[in-house]
Design an enzyme around this catalytic site. Structure first.
Site, PDB file in Angstrom:
ATOM      1  N   ASN A   9       4.810   7.585  -3.978  1.00  0.00           N
ATOM      2  CA  ASN A   9       3.773   7.515  -2.948  1.00  0.00           C
ATOM      3  C   ASN A   9       4.360   6.761  -1.756  1.00  0.00           C
ATOM      4  O   ASN A   9       4.534   5.547  -1.825  1.00  0.00           O
ATOM      5  CB  ASN A   9       2.543   6.774  -3.519  1.00  0.00           C
ATOM      6  CG  ASN A   9       1.507   6.477  -2.455  1.00  0.00           C
ATOM      7  OD1 ASN A   9       1.522   7.053  -1.371  1.00  0.00           O
ATOM      8  ND2 ASN A   9       0.588   5.568  -2.768  1.00  0.00           N
ATOM      9  N   LYS A  11       3.071   6.211   1.066  1.00  0.00           N
ATOM     10  CA  LYS A  11       2.033   5.534   1.874  1.00  0.00           C
ATOM     11  C   LYS A  11       2.230   5.852   3.361  1.00  0.00           C
ATOM     12  O   LYS A  11       2.697   6.940   3.689  1.00  0.00           O
ATOM     13  CB  LYS A  11       2.043   4.032   1.616  1.00  0.00           C
ATOM     14  CG  LYS A  11       2.020   3.693   0.124  1.00  0.00           C
ATOM     15  CD  LYS A  11       1.619   2.285  -0.126  1.00  0.00           C
ATOM     16  CE  LYS A  11       1.798   1.961  -1.598  1.00  0.00           C
ATOM     17  NZ  LYS A  11       0.999   0.851  -2.052  1.00  0.00           N
ATOM     18  N   HIS A  95      -6.909   6.683  -4.578  1.00  0.00           N
ATOM     19  CA  HIS A  95      -6.013   5.521  -4.614  1.00  0.00           C
ATOM     20  C   HIS A  95      -6.815   4.274  -4.227  1.00  0.00           C
ATOM     21  O   HIS A  95      -7.711   4.341  -3.385  1.00  0.00           O
ATOM     22  CB  HIS A  95      -4.851   5.752  -3.640  1.00  0.00           C
ATOM     23  CG  HIS A  95      -3.756   4.736  -3.785  1.00  0.00           C
ATOM     24  ND1 HIS A  95      -3.854   3.465  -3.262  1.00  0.00           N
ATOM     25  CD2 HIS A  95      -2.549   4.802  -4.400  1.00  0.00           C
ATOM     26  CE1 HIS A  95      -2.749   2.793  -3.563  1.00  0.00           C
ATOM     27  NE2 HIS A  95      -1.939   3.585  -4.248  1.00  0.00           N
ATOM     28  N   GLU A  97      -6.200   1.879  -2.368  1.00  0.00           N
ATOM     29  CA  GLU A  97      -6.208   1.554  -0.933  1.00  0.00           C
ATOM     30  C   GLU A  97      -7.236   2.409  -0.198  1.00  0.00           C
ATOM     31  O   GLU A  97      -7.829   1.971   0.783  1.00  0.00           O
ATOM     32  CB  GLU A  97      -4.794   1.737  -0.350  1.00  0.00           C
ATOM     33  CG  GLU A  97      -3.862   0.622  -0.816  1.00  0.00           C
ATOM     34  CD  GLU A  97      -2.391   0.976  -0.844  1.00  0.00           C
ATOM     35  OE1 GLU A  97      -1.997   2.020  -0.299  1.00  0.00           O
ATOM     36  OE2 GLU A  97      -1.619   0.190  -1.441  1.00  0.00           O
ATOM     37  N   GLU A 167      -3.826   2.366 -12.263  1.00  0.00           N
ATOM     38  CA  GLU A 167      -3.182   1.463 -11.305  1.00  0.00           C
ATOM     39  C   GLU A 167      -4.036   0.206 -11.153  1.00  0.00           C
ATOM     40  O   GLU A 167      -4.953   0.170 -10.329  1.00  0.00           O
ATOM     41  CB  GLU A 167      -3.057   2.147  -9.944  1.00  0.00           C
ATOM     42  CG  GLU A 167      -2.169   3.360  -9.947  1.00  0.00           C
ATOM     43  CD  GLU A 167      -1.487   3.533  -8.593  1.00  0.00           C
ATOM     44  OE1 GLU A 167      -0.259   3.547  -8.565  1.00  0.00           O
ATOM     45  OE2 GLU A 167      -2.187   3.602  -7.575  1.00  0.00           O
ATOM     46  N   GLY A 173       1.793  -3.321  -5.173  1.00  0.00           N
ATOM     47  CA  GLY A 173       2.475  -3.946  -4.040  1.00  0.00           C
ATOM     48  C   GLY A 173       2.582  -5.460  -4.151  1.00  0.00           C
ATOM     49  O   GLY A 173       2.886  -6.141  -3.171  1.00  0.00           O
ATOM     50  N   SER A 213       3.830  -1.872  -8.957  1.00  0.00           N
ATOM     51  CA  SER A 213       5.100  -2.606  -8.924  1.00  0.00           C
ATOM     52  C   SER A 213       6.112  -2.096  -9.957  1.00  0.00           C
ATOM     53  O   SER A 213       6.812  -2.876 -10.605  1.00  0.00           O
ATOM     54  CB  SER A 213       4.862  -4.113  -9.095  1.00  0.00           C
ATOM     55  OG  SER A 213       4.071  -4.601  -8.025  1.00  0.00           O
TER      56      SER A 213
HETATM   57  C1  PEP Z   1       1.015   2.711  -5.284  1.00  0.00           C
HETATM   58  O1  PEP Z   1       0.978   2.724  -4.075  1.00  0.00           O
HETATM   59  O2  PEP Z   1       0.375   3.563  -5.926  1.00  0.00           O
HETATM   60  C2  PEP Z   1       1.797   1.672  -5.972  1.00  0.00           C
HETATM   61  C3  PEP Z   1       1.775   1.632  -7.271  1.00  0.00           C
HETATM   62  O3  PEP Z   1       2.512   0.813  -5.178  1.00  0.00           O
HETATM   63  P1  PEP Z   1       3.668  -0.210  -5.659  1.00  0.00           P
HETATM   64  O4  PEP Z   1       4.611   0.540  -6.563  1.00  0.00           O
HETATM   65  O5  PEP Z   1       4.326  -0.657  -4.386  1.00  0.00           O
HETATM   66  O6  PEP Z   1       2.990  -1.326  -6.386  1.00  0.00           O
END
Ligand code: PEP
Length: 254
Positions: A9, A11, A95, A97, A167, A173, A213
């Protein structure tokens, strides 16, 4: 047998020139991939150049969001028809976000999931609790609500083409990955919910990804868990060497 799935992803990162450079490098690093599905989800503005750069490669294209209508007066939105037109096969939906900053609700996420399936896009439905919700012992009810809300009115036959990504919001992040045991516990819970919703066989066909992460140094332990079928990678998907190492867990460890 569920085929592992690794999704990047990107972003809101990467201009078109940066996206081409990133995917050219990835293409070279992942020339030999087999036994694993690899998907990159660039921002809308870079999908076309990435599609051109990926021609003839096994890396597949996805998007990070979409509207539920095929077309219409929805200023600023992008439709499933537009995504399939560009060669997308997957779309990330719900997601955290988008839930947090853009007010996405389970109702609208469900409209998007159903639209994705109608348009032959595999939805990657994201679910996960915040840190406060985990601390309050509400992980399971929160995940169950998002899952049942997002998958409402979808027949079991859709199971095979549907992906769920667990998630935990506190892991995205932040550098704080869920331990493999924490992730596996929620994945098993999601699998049980899917079985109740769609029947055991359809529930078993769904790929459940972990996201939060994920990095080269934790991918192997995560993928060793039987109910973790792959990962959704944010930050590390912008670093070709790190992303390639994440994809290559397969060759080394299975
Ligand atoms: C994501 O954006 O779905 C995500 C898991 O980000 P990160 O790997 O940076 O934690």
């Amino acid at each position: 047998m569920r085929k592992p799935l690794i999704v990047g992803n990107w972003k809101m990162y990467q201009t078109t020139a940066q996206a081409v450079a990133l995917v050219e490098r990835l293409r070279a690093l992942l020339a030999e991939i087999a036994g694993v599905d690899v998907v990159v989800c660039p921002p809308f503005t870079a999908i076309q150049v990435v599609a051109e750069t990926l021609q003839g490669s096994r890396i597949v294209l996805g998007a990070q969001n979409m509207h539920w209508e095929g077309e219409g007066a929805y200023t600023g939105e992008v439709s499933p028809v537009m995504l399939t037109d560009l060669g997308c096969h997957y779309v990330i939906l719900g997601h955290s976000e988008r839930r947090q900053y853009f007010g996405e609700t389970d109702l609208n996420i469900n409209r998007k999931v159903r639209a994705a399936l109608r348009h032959h896009l595999a939805p990657i439905l994201c679910v996960g609790e915040t840190f406060a919700e985990r601390e309050e012992g509400r992980t399971f009810p929160v995940v169950e609500g998002q899952l049942r809300g997002g998958l409402s009115d979808i027949p079991p036959q859709a199971g095979e083409g549907t992906v769920v990504a667990y998630e935990p919001v506190w892991a995205i992040g932040t550098g704080h990955t869920a331990t493999p045991e924490q992730a596996a516990t929620v994945h098993a819970f999601i699998r049980k919910q899917l079985g109740e919703l769609w029947g055991e066989a359809a529930g078993l066909a769904v790929r459940i990804l972990y996201g939060g992460s994920v990095k080269p140094d934790n991918i192997d332990a995560l993928m060793a868990e039987p109910d973790i079928d792959g990962v959704l990678v944010g930050g590390a998907s912008l670093k070709p060497d790190a992303f390639a190492r994440i994809v290559h867990f397969e060759k080394v460890h299975r």
